[in-house]
Design a protein around this motif. Sequence first.
Motif, PDB file in Angstrom:
ATOM      1  N   ARG A  81       6.082  -5.180  -0.565  1.00 18.19           N
ATOM      2  CA  ARG A  81       7.752  -5.433  -0.431  1.00 18.19           C
ATOM      3  C   ARG A  81       8.121  -5.594   0.932  1.00 18.19           C
ATOM      4  O   ARG A  81       8.699  -6.632   1.112  1.00 18.19           O
ATOM      5  CB  ARG A  81       8.352  -4.111  -1.104  1.00 18.19           C
ATOM      6  N   ALA A  82       7.422  -5.153   1.980  1.00 14.67           N
ATOM      7  CA  ALA A  82       7.661  -5.235   3.366  1.00 14.67           C
ATOM      8  C   ALA A  82       7.492  -6.584   3.738  1.00 14.67           C
ATOM      9  O   ALA A  82       8.033  -7.195   4.364  1.00 14.67           O
ATOM     10  CB  ALA A  82       7.171  -4.273   4.323  1.00 14.67           C
ATOM     11  N   MET A  83       6.211  -7.200   3.065  1.00 18.39           N
ATOM     12  CA  MET A  83       5.790  -8.495   3.634  1.00 18.39           C
ATOM     13  C   MET A  83       6.300  -9.749   2.484  1.00 18.39           C
ATOM     14  O   MET A  83       5.790 -10.791   2.925  1.00 18.39           O
ATOM     15  CB  MET A  83       4.296  -8.467   3.620  1.00 18.39           C
ATOM     16  N   GLU A  84       7.060  -9.139   1.542  1.00 17.10           N
ATOM     17  CA  GLU A  84       7.865 -10.195   0.637  1.00 17.10           C
ATOM     18  C   GLU A  84       6.620 -10.909  -0.178  1.00 17.10           C
ATOM     19  O   GLU A  84       6.833 -12.214  -0.277  1.00 17.10           O
ATOM     20  CB  GLU A  84       8.803 -11.038   1.325  1.00 17.10           C
ATOM     21  N   VAL A  85       5.767 -10.094  -0.684  1.00 17.46           N
ATOM     22  CA  VAL A  85       4.676 -10.870  -1.509  1.00 17.46           C
ATOM     23  C   VAL A  85       4.346 -10.009  -2.737  1.00 17.46           C
ATOM     24  O   VAL A  85       4.962  -8.896  -2.739  1.00 17.46           O
ATOM     25  CB  VAL A  85       3.186 -11.004  -0.568  1.00 17.46           C
ATOM     26  N   ASP A  86       3.961 -10.584  -3.540  1.00 19.07           N
ATOM     27  CA  ASP A  86       3.496 -10.044  -4.856  1.00 19.07           C
ATOM     28  C   ASP A  86       2.116  -8.972  -4.673  1.00 19.07           C
ATOM     29  O   ASP A  86       1.341  -9.424  -3.776  1.00 19.07           O
ATOM     30  CB  ASP A  86       3.196 -11.060  -6.168  1.00 19.07           C
TER      31      ASP A  86
END
Length: 78
Positions: free
Chosen positions: A64-69
Amino acid sequence: MSINNKILVAYQKKLGQRIKEIREDKELSQLDVASVCDYDKTTISRIENGRTNITLKTLLNLARAMEVDISQLFEFRD
């Protein structure tokens, strides 16, 4: 059958390297990720260096913090 400790450590290192790779590709610092996750910077360092066995909750927070699945965290070679 139990997982050999050497195998566990090897995967922790691979996962940590992948997390670091994604973080750097996104031009985020360890502090940036730590702040979003409400962790210490040292926690991110330990994860990236494969020195800790992280939980699913931690994996979800990092993704979530790195905005990836979350699946992208596991895109490394065995």
